[in-house]
Design a protein around this motif. Structure first.
Motif, PDB file in Angstrom:
ATOM      1  N   LYS A   1       0.858  -1.170   0.000  1.00 16.08           N
ATOM      2  CA  LYS A   1       0.000   0.000   0.000  1.00 16.08           C
ATOM      3  C   LYS A   1       0.899   1.226   0.000  1.00 16.08           C
ATOM      4  O   LYS A   1       1.659   1.431   0.942  1.00 16.08           O
ATOM      5  CB  LYS A   1      -0.903   0.006   1.229  1.00 16.08           C
ATOM      6  CG  LYS A   1      -1.948  -1.075   1.200  1.00 16.08           C
ATOM      7  CD  LYS A   1      -2.941  -0.897   2.304  1.00 16.08           C
ATOM      8  CE  LYS A   1      -4.021  -1.962   2.183  1.00 16.08           C
ATOM      9  NZ  LYS A   1      -5.039  -1.811   3.179  1.00 16.08           N
TER      10      LYS A   1
ATOM     11  N   GLU B   1      -2.549   7.188   1.564  1.00 16.16           N
ATOM     12  CA  GLU B   1      -2.357   7.291   3.003  1.00 16.16           C
ATOM     13  C   GLU B   1      -1.123   8.124   3.334  1.00 16.16           C
ATOM     14  O   GLU B   1      -0.150   8.113   2.602  1.00 16.16           O
ATOM     15  CB  GLU B   1      -2.191   5.893   3.625  1.00 16.16           C
ATOM     16  CG  GLU B   1      -3.455   5.079   3.586  1.00 16.16           C
ATOM     17  CD  GLU B   1      -3.256   3.724   4.241  1.00 16.16           C
ATOM     18  OE1 GLU B   1      -2.323   3.567   5.034  1.00 16.16           O
ATOM     19  OE2 GLU B   1      -4.044   2.833   3.941  1.00 16.16           O
ATOM     20  N   GLY B   2      -1.143   8.770   4.481  1.00 15.31           N
ATOM     21  CA  GLY B   2       0.038   9.498   4.952  1.00 15.31           C
ATOM     22  C   GLY B   2      -0.136  10.923   4.730  1.00 15.31           C
ATOM     23  O   GLY B   2       0.060  11.906   5.075  1.00 15.31           O
TER      24      GLY B   2
ATOM     25  N   VAL C   1       2.396   4.734   0.643  1.00 14.85           N
ATOM     26  CA  VAL C   1       2.240   5.708   1.715  1.00 14.85           C
ATOM     27  C   VAL C   1       3.029   6.949   1.328  1.00 14.85           C
ATOM     28  O   VAL C   1       4.208   6.859   0.987  1.00 14.85           O
ATOM     29  CB  VAL C   1       2.753   5.142   3.060  1.00 14.85           C
ATOM     30  CG1 VAL C   1       2.648   6.176   4.158  1.00 14.85           C
ATOM     31  CG2 VAL C   1       1.987   3.885   3.430  1.00 14.85           C
TER      32      VAL C   1
END
Length: 192
Positions: free
Chosen positions: A141, A191-192, A143
């Motif tokens: 995934k 994300e992130g 990030v």
């Protein structure tokens, strides 16, 4: 000691067939317990078949394993199937340890070199690595870091968008197109 050292596999004979090839004849020691179709345990032996697999090199030679497998027939659903072992990958006709070795080596070495070393066609190496990469791709995934870079890249006759982590100097993802709606949608889900 068993020549192959594989769980559930008994070596019957082993020897050189050419200056570069080594042939090991083996059989599975474990029997099938139930039908994979209906899961009933009412089976009877329905012949045998030998299938040739490729293993990692043995004594510096390309190793071929001639594996005798029992064929079974279910009394309930009449489905026929062969005994299987987790030590062999039936999709590529390679041992599982050979597949794992190829997956690791293919990251760093050209497919043709690995194919020549193992003794299989380059397409087999490509397909093994493709399956490995698809499995890894599902696990990963992306990030984002604190600072990301967005740029365009012309690759395979098409403009694409490349997203990078500028702090770590790594590529986060390569998008198939560079249009604003596609990039914005990707960044919202990052994300992130």
């Amino acid at each position: 000691m068993d020549t192959l050292n594989l769980i559930g596999v008994k070596t019957l004979s082993a020897g050189e067939i050419t200056k570069t090839d080594y042939l090991v004849t083996a059989e599975l020691t474990a029997e099938a317990e139930k039908c994979p179709q209906c899961e009933k345990a009412e089976l009877w032996a329905y012949g045998r078949r030998s299938i040739r697999y490729t293993d990692l090199r043995l004594h510096g030679k390309i190793t071929l394993v001639n594996l005798h497998r029992q064929r079974y027939r279910c009394r309930g659903c009449k489905h026929t199937f062969f005994a299987v072992s987790p030590e062999f990958d039936t999709e590529f006709r390679l041992t599982t340890r050979c597949v794992k070795w190829i997956e690791q080596e293919a990251i760093y070495k050209p497919f043709t070199h690995i194919a020549e070393y193992v003794g299989v066609d380059e397409k087999v190496i490509r397909n093994v690595f493709r399956r490995y990469a698809q499995g890894r791709e599902k696990e990963l995934k992306p990030v984002a870091g604190k600072v990301i870079g967005i740029d365009e890249l012309y690759l395979i006759s098409q403009h694409r968008c490349i997203i990078t982590n500028l702090q770590r100097k790594t590529v986060i993802d390569l998008l198939p197109q560079r249009k604003y709606p596609a990039v914005a949608a990707y960044l919202k889900g990052l994300e992130g």
